[in-house]
Design an enzyme around this catalytic site. Structure first.
Site, PDB file in Angstrom:
ATOM      1  N   VAL A 133      47.555  81.767  75.022  1.00 28.14           N
ATOM      2  CA  VAL A 133      46.315  82.068  75.033  1.00 28.14           C
ATOM      3  C   VAL A 133      45.219  81.072  75.446  1.00 28.14           C
ATOM      4  O   VAL A 133      44.475  81.232  76.185  1.00 28.14           O
ATOM      5  CB  VAL A 133      45.962  82.426  73.666  1.00 28.14           C
ATOM      6  CG1 VAL A 133      44.303  82.839  73.530  1.00 28.14           C
ATOM      7  CG2 VAL A 133      46.553  83.705  73.070  1.00 28.14           C
TER       8      VAL A 133
ATOM      9  N   GLU B  68      36.585  87.093  67.218  1.00 30.48           N
ATOM     10  CA  GLU B  68      36.892  88.261  68.103  1.00 30.48           C
ATOM     11  C   GLU B  68      38.362  88.516  68.282  1.00 30.48           C
ATOM     12  O   GLU B  68      38.770  89.669  68.283  1.00 30.48           O
ATOM     13  CB  GLU B  68      36.009  88.401  69.348  1.00 30.48           C
ATOM     14  CG  GLU B  68      36.276  89.821  69.951  1.00 30.48           C
ATOM     15  CD  GLU B  68      35.728  90.911  69.239  1.00 30.48           C
ATOM     16  OE1 GLU B  68      34.490  91.043  68.876  1.00 30.48           O
ATOM     17  OE2 GLU B  68      36.417  91.826  68.882  1.00 30.48           O
TER      18      GLU B  68
ATOM     19  N   GLY C 113      43.113  91.776  69.966  1.00 24.46           N
ATOM     20  CA  GLY C 113      43.280  90.963  71.051  1.00 24.46           C
ATOM     21  C   GLY C 113      41.994  91.163  72.003  1.00 24.46           C
ATOM     22  O   GLY C 113      41.020  90.734  71.602  1.00 24.46           O
TER      23      GLY C 113
ATOM     24  N   ILE D 134      40.311  93.933  72.877  1.00 22.82           N
ATOM     25  CA  ILE D 134      39.490  95.036  72.423  1.00 22.82           C
ATOM     26  C   ILE D 134      38.485  94.502  71.712  1.00 22.82           C
ATOM     27  O   ILE D 134      38.523  93.761  70.614  1.00 22.82           O
ATOM     28  CB  ILE D 134      40.110  96.167  71.687  1.00 22.82           C
ATOM     29  CG1 ILE D 134      41.258  96.466  72.432  1.00 22.82           C
ATOM     30  CG2 ILE D 134      39.116  97.175  71.134  1.00 22.82           C
ATOM     31  CD1 ILE D 134      42.024  97.680  71.721  1.00 22.82           C
TER      32      ILE D 134
ATOM     33  N   GLU E 106      59.101  88.667  69.125  1.00 24.67           N
ATOM     34  CA  GLU E 106      59.577  87.544  68.998  1.00 24.67           C
ATOM     35  C   GLU E 106      60.985  87.365  68.448  1.00 24.67           C
ATOM     36  O   GLU E 106      61.462  88.219  67.824  1.00 24.67           O
ATOM     37  CB  GLU E 106      58.450  86.855  67.954  1.00 24.67           C
ATOM     38  CG  GLU E 106      56.955  86.702  68.853  1.00 24.67           C
ATOM     39  CD  GLU E 106      56.046  86.133  68.093  1.00 24.67           C
ATOM     40  OE1 GLU E 106      56.566  84.968  67.543  1.00 24.67           O
ATOM     41  OE2 GLU E 106      54.936  86.465  68.129  1.00 24.67           O
TER      42      GLU E 106
ATOM     43  N   LYS F 283      45.178  92.305  60.246  1.00 24.91           N
ATOM     44  CA  LYS F 283      44.171  92.793  60.962  1.00 24.91           C
ATOM     45  C   LYS F 283      43.116  93.796  60.224  1.00 24.91           C
ATOM     46  O   LYS F 283      42.226  93.883  60.533  1.00 24.91           O
ATOM     47  CB  LYS F 283      44.563  93.169  62.536  1.00 24.91           C
ATOM     48  CG  LYS F 283      45.149  92.156  63.376  1.00 24.91           C
ATOM     49  CD  LYS F 283      46.023  92.675  64.472  1.00 24.91           C
ATOM     50  CE  LYS F 283      46.713  91.625  65.238  1.00 24.91           C
ATOM     51  NZ  LYS F 283      47.804  92.148  66.196  1.00 24.91           N
TER      52      LYS F 283
HETATM   53  N1  HSE Z   1      52.124  90.141  67.730  1.00 26.50           N
HETATM   54  C1  HSE Z   1      50.953  90.682  67.799  1.00 26.50           C
HETATM   55  C2  HSE Z   1      51.464  92.091  68.287  1.00 26.50           C
HETATM   56  C3  HSE Z   1      49.936  90.348  68.590  1.00 26.50           C
HETATM   57  O1  HSE Z   1      52.518  92.462  68.712  1.00 26.50           O
HETATM   58  O2  HSE Z   1      50.365  92.893  68.407  1.00 26.50           O
HETATM   59  C4  HSE Z   1      49.232  89.036  67.838  1.00 26.50           C
HETATM   60  O3  HSE Z   1      48.795  89.434  66.906  1.00 26.50           O
END
Ligand code: HSE
Length: 446
Positions: A16, A131, A136, A138, A192, A207
């Site tokens: 990022v 934000e 991400g 949006i 991951e 979120k």
């Molecule tokens: N790991 C998250 C996802 C992105 O798969 O959307 C970062 O929050």
């Protein structure tokens, strides 16, 4: 008179951070015309100094100590892209104490420690902008906090984790089970190496917690969120859901109910004809229902270098514009004036899952004999649970030729979760119910 560029220090220049640097470079003219002044990354801290230098070149000072950035009196804004609740929390609080504005993509930090961080920022008269923490690229925080400010928000439902949406899309497309698709997703770099936060629903719950606070004017309360991931979903349920006209999505939901606020993340059946049911792969989408505006939908990339950088830079521009404004005239961190949040928490507690009202998909592996369906539906009727649809597969189709077992799928109408728990326990105790009952919640989103 043109103002001198605002000076930014970046903590962590991975995926990022590189995106932020590159997009700021590429679009600097347009960005400064919008912001009213230049925005300059003046200093970067990263443990891997050489890699950081290869991204930013020789004109930007690179250090391996984040505290050197915070201590630099020329830095106006600190961007925190380290992640997690540990060192990131200490650094954010230190940056605030040093009078810096903070931009962060750290959803975990804000969902768990937001109250402390926002209070520290308000006391110091600095902004904490986030934000990039939700969905991400949006601009959902902007939409909720400003664009929809006239509304009494009724509910929000979002696909806010790309990893799990990618896995669910693959499971449906290819008819594969969770474990198989997860391995493939890891191999391709979509998931991951340690995918726990994603697949267990924790990332989505962080979120959803942040959106819930902004939508309803309550403090962030991650500890009250109900969190269930996708690890137990089977290919069979995805297939049955499809036969009934639904898709299964991992939704983050927050809703204003009569007695409080629902805040939950779990797999949900969504009617296939809803737009959000057709959001596939790693994409994100959020539906917001407001009393004045009706239903609105926000769609885009929820992760990735430049999409996330897009959100980080939008925050930088906001801060560049509001930097010199009286703190009282800025948009409050959580949209509502801070002193109103705790009162609202009393009036709008986050409800325990047993008080949530929703509808259900149930799958029972039963003995294929007379009277089984009657027993099961009898228990539902006694508890006052109304049935919406029933699907029974041929035993041969389920268990192979000559099978004596079959799957019974039941869709219910709205029921209190506590009531549903009790009926499921009763059904589970029937000798003709042969395996643990699968329960997936169902959201009509209308
Ligand atoms: N790991 C998250 C996802 C992105 O798969 O959307 C970062 O929050």
């Amino acid at each position: 008179m043109t103002m001198k560029p605002i000076q930014v220090g970046l903590l962590g220049i991975g995926t990022v951070g590189s995106g932020v640097f590159n997009v700021l470079q590429r679009n600097q003219d347009e960005i400064s015309r919008r912001a009213g002044r230049g925005i300059e990354i003046a200093m970067v801290a990263d443990l891997d100094v050489e890699r950081a230098k290869s991204v930013v070149g020789s004109k930007v000072q690179v250090v391996n100590d984040a505290r050197a950035v915070i201590a630099n009196p020329d830095i106006d804004i600190v961007i925190e892209l380290i992640g997690g609740y540990g060192v990131a929390k200490a650094l954010v609080l230190e940056a605030i104490a040093a009078g810096k504005h903070v931009v962060t993509a750290n959803k975990a930090l804000l969902a768990v420690h937001g109250t402390e961080i926002f209070a520290a920022a308000s006391a110091k008269g600095v902004m904490v902008a986030f934000e990039a923490a939700v969905a991400g690229g949006i601009p959902i925080i902007k939409a909720l906090r400003e664009g929809l400010t006239a509304n009494r928000i009724q509910w929000i439902a979002g696909i806010i984790n790309g990893t799990t949406n990618f896995i669910l899309s693959e499971m449906r497309d290819k008819g594969l089970d969770f474990d198989v698709v997860l391995k493939e997703a890891q191999r391709l770099g979509y998931a991951e190496a340690d995918p726990t936060f994603d697949i267990e629903g924790v990332d989505a719950a962080h979120k959803a917690t942040i959106m819930s606070a902004i939508a309803f004017g309550i403090p962030v309360q991650f500890d009250k969120a109900y969190v269930e991931g996708i690890t137990k979903l089977g290919a069979a349920d995805i297939k049955y859901a499809e036969q009934l006209g639904y898709r299964i999505k991992l939704l983050g939901i927050t809703k204003r109910a009569e007695k409080g606020i629902e805040l939950r993340v779990h797999p949900s059946l969504v009617p296939s004809k809803r737009l959000i049911a057709n959001v596939e792969g790693a994409m994100n989408a959020v539906v917001v229902q407001g009393d004045a505006v009706g239903t609105t939908l926000y769609y885009g990339k929820g992760a990735g270098s430049e999409p996330t950088a897009s959100a980080v830079i939008a925050d930088l521009v906001d801060i560049a514009r509001l930097h010199t404004a009286d703190p009282e005239h800025r948009v409050p961190h959580l949209a509502f004036q801070p002193h109103t949040l705790t009162d609202a928490m009393g009036a709008l507690p986050v409800l325990p899952m047993s008080e949530v009202v929703t509808s259900y998909y149930l799958r029972l592996r039963v003995a294929d004999q007379a009277g089984v369906l009657a027993k099961v539906t009898g228990l539902l009727a006694e508890a006052g649970v109304s049935i919406d649809a029933v699907l029974q597969r041929e035993a041969d189709e389920v268990g192979g030729e000559g099978s004596t077992q079959t799957d019974l799928i039941i869709l219910t109408h709205d029921t209190r979760e506590g009531t549903m728990d009790a009926v499921i326990a009763q059904m589970q105790a029937l000798p003709t119910v042969l395996a643990p009952i699968t329960r997936i919640r169902k959201e009509e989103l209308n």
